[in-house]
Scaffold this motif. Structure first.
Motif, PDB file in Angstrom:
ATOM      1  N   ASP B  71      47.928  47.999  29.778  1.00  0.00           N
ATOM      2  CA  ASP B  71      47.424  46.760  30.357  1.00  0.00           C
ATOM      3  C   ASP B  71      47.884  46.666  31.797  1.00  0.00           C
ATOM      4  O   ASP B  71      49.013  47.028  32.106  1.00  0.00           O
ATOM      5  CB  ASP B  71      47.951  45.535  29.584  1.00  0.00           C
ATOM      6  N   SER B  72      46.992  46.143  32.644  1.00  0.00           N
ATOM      7  CA  SER B  72      47.376  45.839  34.019  1.00  0.00           C
ATOM      8  C   SER B  72      47.618  44.345  34.117  1.00  0.00           C
ATOM      9  O   SER B  72      46.884  43.551  33.526  1.00  0.00           O
ATOM     10  CB  SER B  72      46.274  46.249  34.995  1.00  0.00           C
ATOM     11  N   TYR B  73      48.633  43.966  34.879  1.00  0.00           N
ATOM     12  CA  TYR B  73      48.995  42.558  35.058  1.00  0.00           C
ATOM     13  C   TYR B  73      48.825  42.189  36.519  1.00  0.00           C
ATOM     14  O   TYR B  73      49.351  42.879  37.398  1.00  0.00           O
ATOM     15  CB  TYR B  73      50.422  42.318  34.551  1.00  0.00           C
ATOM     16  N   VAL B  74      48.043  41.118  36.757  1.00  0.00           N
ATOM     17  CA  VAL B  74      47.696  40.731  38.122  1.00  0.00           C
ATOM     18  C   VAL B  74      47.951  39.240  38.332  1.00  0.00           C
ATOM     19  O   VAL B  74      47.409  38.636  39.249  1.00  0.00           O
ATOM     20  CB  VAL B  74      46.209  41.074  38.420  1.00  0.00           C
ATOM     21  N   PHE B 158      50.939  44.245  41.564  1.00  0.00           N
ATOM     22  CA  PHE B 158      50.254  44.453  40.295  1.00  0.00           C
ATOM     23  C   PHE B 158      51.119  45.417  39.489  1.00  0.00           C
ATOM     24  O   PHE B 158      51.694  46.347  40.041  1.00  0.00           O
ATOM     25  CB  PHE B 158      48.876  45.083  40.509  1.00  0.00           C
ATOM     26  N   THR B 160      51.121  47.871  35.987  1.00  0.00           N
ATOM     27  CA  THR B 160      50.474  48.410  34.789  1.00  0.00           C
ATOM     28  C   THR B 160      51.535  49.028  33.903  1.00  0.00           C
ATOM     29  O   THR B 160      52.282  49.895  34.341  1.00  0.00           O
ATOM     30  CB  THR B 160      49.420  49.470  35.154  1.00  0.00           C
ATOM     31  N   ARG B 239      43.954  36.814  26.950  1.00  0.00           N
ATOM     32  CA  ARG B 239      42.755  36.352  27.663  1.00  0.00           C
ATOM     33  C   ARG B 239      41.668  35.916  26.697  1.00  0.00           C
ATOM     34  O   ARG B 239      41.329  36.643  25.776  1.00  0.00           O
ATOM     35  CB  ARG B 239      42.164  37.504  28.500  1.00  0.00           C
ATOM     36  N   GLY B 240      41.098  34.757  26.931  1.00  0.00           N
ATOM     37  CA  GLY B 240      40.035  34.279  26.050  1.00  0.00           C
ATOM     38  C   GLY B 240      40.577  33.464  24.886  1.00  0.00           C
ATOM     39  O   GLY B 240      39.816  32.825  24.162  1.00  0.00           O
ATOM     40  N   GLU B 347      35.268  33.515  32.722  1.00  0.00           N
ATOM     41  CA  GLU B 347      36.634  33.195  32.386  1.00  0.00           C
ATOM     42  C   GLU B 347      36.905  31.790  32.871  1.00  0.00           C
ATOM     43  O   GLU B 347      36.286  31.277  33.778  1.00  0.00           O
ATOM     44  CB  GLU B 347      37.591  34.153  33.055  1.00  0.00           C
ATOM     45  N   PRO B 350      40.880  32.839  36.727  1.00  0.00           N
ATOM     46  CA  PRO B 350      41.128  34.225  37.130  1.00  0.00           C
ATOM     47  C   PRO B 350      42.626  34.498  37.277  1.00  0.00           C
ATOM     48  O   PRO B 350      43.415  33.576  37.472  1.00  0.00           O
ATOM     49  CB  PRO B 350      40.436  34.325  38.492  1.00  0.00           C
ATOM     50  N   ARG B 351      42.981  35.733  37.159  1.00  0.00           N
ATOM     51  CA  ARG B 351      44.356  36.230  37.393  1.00  0.00           C
ATOM     52  C   ARG B 351      45.419  35.437  36.647  1.00  0.00           C
ATOM     53  O   ARG B 351      46.392  34.972  37.203  1.00  0.00           O
ATOM     54  CB  ARG B 351      44.633  36.278  38.892  1.00  0.00           C
ATOM     55  N   CYS B 353      46.885  36.739  33.784  1.00  0.00           N
ATOM     56  CA  CYS B 353      47.865  37.649  33.189  1.00  0.00           C
ATOM     57  C   CYS B 353      47.830  38.994  33.891  1.00  0.00           C
ATOM     58  O   CYS B 353      47.135  39.144  34.875  1.00  0.00           O
ATOM     59  CB  CYS B 353      47.630  37.820  31.682  1.00  0.00           C
TER      60      CYS B 353
END
Lengths: 353, 353
Positions: B71-74, B158, B160, B239-240, B347, B350-351, B353
């Protein structure tokens, strides 16, 4: 330059058509995210592991020690002669696994897309990831997609790949296994990837186009493994180039190393570019080159094994001479002179890989 | 809010002191990169695998199927009540491994830093990664650092993370093992992480501060495994939110699912924030919540096992009712009314997580 085509926008001329560009919603975890994955990623990269539709992939018991590595790729521009950010992201991680003495098997793919990225560009890169993974004989088994604010027409992407390989060398090659007398065998000419990117950014043209050396090392490393010759350490020559790799390895174990400058192959076009930009080709990034530290008795035979697989000129370029200076790297030129190599403080080029 | 302190710049008041900020050179693979790693990463995260000083880590034969995730975190801002991008990057990936039925073991850490990032901020986040990894009982075994152009004082980062876990559930929980009659057990109140970030960005204050639910699920999942009750599937509600997770799982296997709205715990402050921002708490991201699909006979006992480990209210919130509609999710309210849940198109935030 056909590899730059996705930049021309010819495929998607309607700039503000929301269908043609990545939006923040593509990273929201809702319908747009699912659609992006289901229509533009899974059909290309799908395999039974990726299709588990889960938060992670469950992979078979490897039955051996595994190698694990990760790299983020931030290269700009996204496309360059000889490759693109997708080939780089696959081969770079594959090559790190190879250097650990493993056969690469599984990759994860984590995308950070900038809002405004052309979907046609995104698709070209996914195609390229598909083909590179096939060529390197690895499967993309799990992934993630995030979207961040973009910079309009400059919108790009960052890719992080992690990889798992099954170790085959026993014991695995390691900086701590380097020994006095080891020969340093290089698998081809150096300096291409870095000068290729720089020439492209500056819009320079040389008589001969410089193509990145971006390539998977799997076949070369597999051939070395099968040869059963004694490979003490391997290191690919990415950021910082040949000189950073050798300096770091010399310091890891405190071994002094001698390099023979006339034996290090550099293409004429690469040398010209380096002269123009004031770069040292030894410190320029490569993406398909590595050095192997080989027991002195096996040096010649290892070169032969590599020469059968490697596309470029294979050369013995140096030797581990002893522990006296505690990790010094000396470069000897054709006239008997020498200079001490050190790490450059910063970098010659930002965002090169 | 102590968790925001690294933002105040109190530690490094000299804004343009090159020692106090990340520069492009820190990503160049030269001396600055090495110094950053040797002085600010390795002393915190070091372990025998990370200290192999190689392109990848060689890890012991796991002797069982492994789970692999990325997972990437931003997230922005980098720090928030209850956590920061570092805790998120560790726990998020750890939790994905848990959801695959594995005990998390090894993480990779790939950093993309923006030029201009305060080194004191970077250090706070590395500390946080160290502590989170310790709490979640995982080791950071390999990594990478890149630097990209920044945006001055807005400079962020960021992260990952990829992870490897050893599967313990046999067979591993999977969307394809969900069956008619399964109960859906939720491990706590929902909607905290998303509303926490949104309130912070908008500078809103509620009577009770909303803290992110960011937490590792390792202990809860390990307790479920040890209980030997039959867990068919698990999914974290990132997310979601809850609704995206349930809708996606319903569609994977074509099962209709009924959710009981009065049973779904939402803190009053979270509900107020959702009302203000026009959000549906069911679709807001969480970072420490998951649902388990449990064989109906074991529902009560699974709730008890979870209640001993989970910090929040454990509830049975729904049931798999059959295949008739091919994957429909119905939310029943307290008055007997119902609505169909679907994925939101984009969404809410945005951003996050």
């Amino acid at each position: 330059m056909t590899s730059k085509e996705p930049y021309t926008g010819a495929v998607c001329p309607v700039e503000n058509d929301p269908q043609s560009r990545i939006t923040l919603g593509h990273g929201g975890g809702g319908r747009l995210t699912r659609d992006l994955i289901e229509t533009r990623i899974r059909p290309l990269l799908g395999n039974p592991f990726l299709n588990q539709e889960h938060d992670g992939a469950v992979l078979p018991n490897p039955g051996a020690p595994i190698a694990f590595t990760t790299d983020s790729y931030v290269v700009t521009p996204l496309f360059f002669p000889g490759g693109d950010i997708g080939t780089l992201a696959v081969y770079g991680t594959v090559n790190d696994l190879c250097m650990s003495g493993a056969i690469p098997k599984f990759l994860s793919l984590s995308l950070i897309l900038q809002e405004g990225l052309e979907i046609s560009t995104f698709e070209s890169i996914m195609q390229s990831i598909k083909l590179s993974a096939k060529l390197a004989n690895v499967q993309i088994v799990t992934g993630d997609t995030k979207v961040i604010e973009g910079q309009g027409d400059e919108a790009g992407m960052f890719i992080t790949t992690s990889g798992i390989g099954i170790t085959v060398f026993d014991p695995p090659p390691s900086p701590f296994r380097i020994a006095e007398g080891d020969l340093l065998v290089l698998n081809g000419d150096i300096g291409r990837h870095g000068t290729c990117i720089l020439a492209l950014r500056d819009g320079m043209e040389f008589e001969t186009e410089i193509r990145s050396d971006c390539a998977p090392l799997t076949d070369q490393v597999q051939a070395l493994y099968q040869s059963k010759y004694r490979i003490n350490c391997m290191r690919d020559l990415t950021r910082g180039g040949l000189s950073a790799a050798v300096v770091e390895l010399a310091r890891s174990g405190g071994w002094d190393i001698e390099l023979y400058e006339p034996e290090i192959p550099v293409l004429a076009a690469v040398q010209s570019a380096c002269d123009l930009f004031g770069l040292d080709p030894l410190a320029v990034a490569n993406e398909g080159r590595f050095i192997a530290f080989v027991d002195a008795r096996d040096g010649e035979r290892v070169s032969q094994v590599l020469a059968e697989q490697a596309p470029g000129a294979v050369r013995t370029i140096g030797r581990v001479i002893g522990p006296d200076k505690g990790g010094q790297v000396r470069l000897r030129n054709a006239y008997g002179g020498e200079r001490i190599l050190d790490l450059y403080s910063g970098e010659q080029l930002p965002r090169i890989c």
